[in-house]
Design a protein around this motif. Structure first.
Motif, PDB file in Angstrom:
ATOM      1  N   GLY A   1       0.849  -1.287   0.040  1.00 12.31           N
ATOM      2  CA  GLY A   1      -0.003  -0.063  -0.020  1.00 12.31           C
ATOM      3  C   GLY A   1       0.691   1.156  -0.044  1.00 12.31           C
ATOM      4  N   ARG A   2       2.074   1.018   0.284  1.00  9.91           N
ATOM      5  CA  ARG A   2       3.039   2.380   0.382  1.00  9.91           C
ATOM      6  C   ARG A   2       4.089   2.307  -0.813  1.00  9.91           C
ATOM      7  NH1 ARG A   2       6.297   3.214   4.188  1.00  9.91           N
ATOM      8  NH2 ARG A   2       6.382   0.981   5.115  1.00  9.91           N
ATOM      9  N   PHE A   3       4.553   1.244  -1.232  1.00 11.13           N
ATOM     10  CA  PHE A   3       5.576   0.958  -2.126  1.00 11.13           C
ATOM     11  C   PHE A   3       4.936   0.464  -3.626  1.00 11.13           C
ATOM     12  CE2 PHE A   3       9.599   0.102   0.698  1.00 11.13           C
ATOM     13  CZ  PHE A   3       9.065   1.322   1.581  1.00 11.13           C
ATOM     14  N   THR A   4       5.593   0.868  -4.570  1.00  6.73           N
ATOM     15  CA  THR A   4       5.314   0.426  -5.788  1.00  6.73           C
ATOM     16  C   THR A   4       6.243   0.100  -6.505  1.00  6.73           C
ATOM     17  OG1 THR A   4       3.127   1.755  -5.928  1.00  6.73           O
ATOM     18  CG2 THR A   4       3.788   0.881  -8.126  1.00  6.73           C
ATOM     19  N   ILE A   5       6.387  -1.377  -7.164  1.00  4.57           N
ATOM     20  CA  ILE A   5       7.410  -1.530  -7.959  1.00  4.57           C
ATOM     21  C   ILE A   5       6.774  -1.745  -9.581  1.00  4.57           C
ATOM     22  CG2 ILE A   5       6.767  -4.067  -7.936  1.00  4.57           C
ATOM     23  CD1 ILE A   5       9.804  -4.822  -7.959  1.00  4.57           C
ATOM     24  N   SER A   6       7.667  -1.196 -10.459  1.00  7.53           N
ATOM     25  CA  SER A   6       7.556  -1.109 -11.736  1.00  7.53           C
ATOM     26  C   SER A   6       8.636  -1.501 -12.743  1.00  7.53           C
ATOM     27  CB  SER A   6       6.975  -0.004 -12.342  1.00  7.53           C
ATOM     28  OG  SER A   6       7.904   1.101 -11.940  1.00  7.53           O
ATOM     29  N   ARG A   7       8.616  -1.625 -13.986  1.00  5.99           N
ATOM     30  CA  ARG A   7       9.799  -2.184 -14.615  1.00  5.99           C
ATOM     31  C   ARG A   7       9.687  -1.281 -16.019  1.00  5.99           C
ATOM     32  NH1 ARG A   7      10.230  -8.120 -14.739  1.00  5.99           N
ATOM     33  NH2 ARG A   7      12.129  -7.884 -16.043  1.00  5.99           N
ATOM     34  N   ASP A   8      10.605  -1.026 -16.732  1.00  7.89           N
ATOM     35  CA  ASP A   8      10.664  -0.471 -18.063  1.00  7.89           C
ATOM     36  C   ASP A   8      11.680  -1.486 -18.796  1.00  7.89           C
ATOM     37  OD1 ASP A   8      11.054   0.706 -20.469  1.00  7.89           O
ATOM     38  OD2 ASP A   8      10.745   2.806 -19.693  1.00  7.89           O
ATOM     39  N   ASN A   9      11.179  -2.525 -19.308  1.00  8.51           N
ATOM     40  CA  ASN A   9      11.982  -3.493 -20.150  1.00  8.51           C
ATOM     41  C   ASN A   9      12.907  -2.864 -21.291  1.00  8.51           C
ATOM     42  OD1 ASN A   9      11.470  -5.562 -18.266  1.00  8.51           O
ATOM     43  ND2 ASN A   9       9.645  -6.225 -19.776  1.00  8.51           N
ATOM     44  N   ALA A  10      12.355  -1.802 -21.902  1.00 10.36           N
ATOM     45  CA  ALA A  10      12.976  -1.180 -23.090  1.00 10.36           C
ATOM     46  C   ALA A  10      14.162  -0.442 -22.772  1.00 10.36           C
ATOM     47  CB  ALA A  10      11.970  -0.241 -23.717  1.00 10.36           C
ATOM     48  N   LYS A  11      14.187   0.041 -21.026  1.00 11.68           N
ATOM     49  CA  LYS A  11      15.255   0.796 -20.583  1.00 11.68           C
ATOM     50  C   LYS A  11      15.861  -0.124 -19.679  1.00 11.68           C
ATOM     51  CE  LYS A  11      13.125   5.396 -20.432  1.00 11.68           C
ATOM     52  NZ  LYS A  11      12.709   6.554 -19.740  1.00 11.68           N
ATOM     53  N   ASN A  12      15.694  -1.451 -19.602  1.00 16.99           N
ATOM     54  CA  ASN A  12      16.172  -2.302 -18.812  1.00 16.99           C
ATOM     55  C   ASN A  12      16.328  -1.871 -17.487  1.00 16.99           C
ATOM     56  OD1 ASN A  12      16.968  -4.860 -20.142  1.00 16.99           O
ATOM     57  ND2 ASN A  12      19.081  -4.760 -19.802  1.00 16.99           N
ATOM     58  N   THR A  13      15.369  -1.502 -16.794  1.00 13.89           N
ATOM     59  CA  THR A  13      15.331  -1.011 -15.566  1.00 13.89           C
ATOM     60  C   THR A  13      14.174  -1.254 -14.791  1.00 13.89           C
ATOM     61  OG1 THR A  13      16.640   0.952 -16.491  1.00 13.89           O
ATOM     62  CG2 THR A  13      15.484   1.492 -14.250  1.00 13.89           C
ATOM     63  N   VAL A  14      14.496  -1.439 -13.494  1.00 12.85           N
ATOM     64  CA  VAL A  14      13.367  -1.629 -12.455  1.00 12.85           C
ATOM     65  C   VAL A  14      13.094  -0.632 -11.454  1.00 12.85           C
ATOM     66  CG1 VAL A  14      12.451  -3.446 -10.651  1.00 12.85           C
ATOM     67  CG2 VAL A  14      13.477  -4.101 -12.844  1.00 12.85           C
ATOM     68  N   TYR A  15      12.168  -0.089 -11.121  1.00 14.02           N
ATOM     69  CA  TYR A  15      11.798   0.969 -10.227  1.00 14.02           C
ATOM     70  C   TYR A  15      11.245   0.397  -8.847  1.00 14.02           C
ATOM     71  CZ  TYR A  15      12.839   3.580 -14.479  1.00 14.02           C
ATOM     72  OH  TYR A  15      13.493   3.809 -15.480  1.00 14.02           O
TER      73      TYR A  15
END
Length: 123
Positions: A65-79
Motif C-alpha cells: 500500500g505504500r511501495f510500488t514496483i515497476s519496470r521498463d524493459n525497453a530501458k532495462n530498468t526496474v523501479y
C-alpha cells in the motif's frame, strides 16, 4: 545479468523516494525482479517482486500500500517508488533477479544481485 541500484539517500519520514535498478549484460525481460532490504543487524527482507511483463506484482506486508514496483524493459530498468517512508525503512535496498517464471520471496532463490543503495529515514 549485472545489476546496479541507485537512488538512495537521507530523507525525512513521510516523504517519497524512487529507487532504480539498471541491468546490463542481458535483457531484463528474461527475469522476474525483486527488491529486498537489509537493516543493520537484521536478516535480508523481501520488499517487492515483479514478473517479466510488469503485470504481476507482489509485496511484503510491511510495505503493501505504500511501495510500488515497476519496470521498463525497453530501458532495462526496474523501479521502486517508496511513499510514506518510515524510520524503520532505514536499510540497504537491493535489487535482484531470478528466473523468468519464479514466484519466490526467498533471497536464496535470486541469483543476481546489485550492490545495494542505502536509504536512511529520519524521524
Amino acid at each position: 545479468v549485472q545489476l546496479q541500484a541507485s537512488g538512495g539517500g537521507l530523507v525525512q519520514a513521510g516523504v517519497s523516494l524512487r529507487l532504480s535498478c539498471a541491468a546490463s549484460g542481458r535483457t531484463l525481460s528474461s527475469y522476474t525482479m525483486g527488491w529486498f532490504r537489509q537493516a543493520p543487524g537484521k536478516e535480508r527482507e523481501f520488499v517487492a517482486r515483479i514478473n517479466w511483463s510488469g503485470f504481476v506484482t507482489y509485496y511484503g506486508d510491511s510495505v503493501k500500500g505504500r511501495f510500488t514496483i515497476s519496470r521498463d524493459n525497453a530501458k532495462n530498468t526496474v523501479y521502486l517508488i517508496m511513499n510514506s517512508l518510515k524510520p524503520e525503512g532505514t536499510a540497504v535496498y537491493y535489487c535482484a533477479a531470478t528466473d523468468w517464471g519464479r514466484t519466490s520471496v526467498d533471497p536464496a532463490d535470486f541469483g543476481s544481485w546489485g550492490q545495494g543503495t542505502l536509504v536512511t529515514v529520519s524521524s
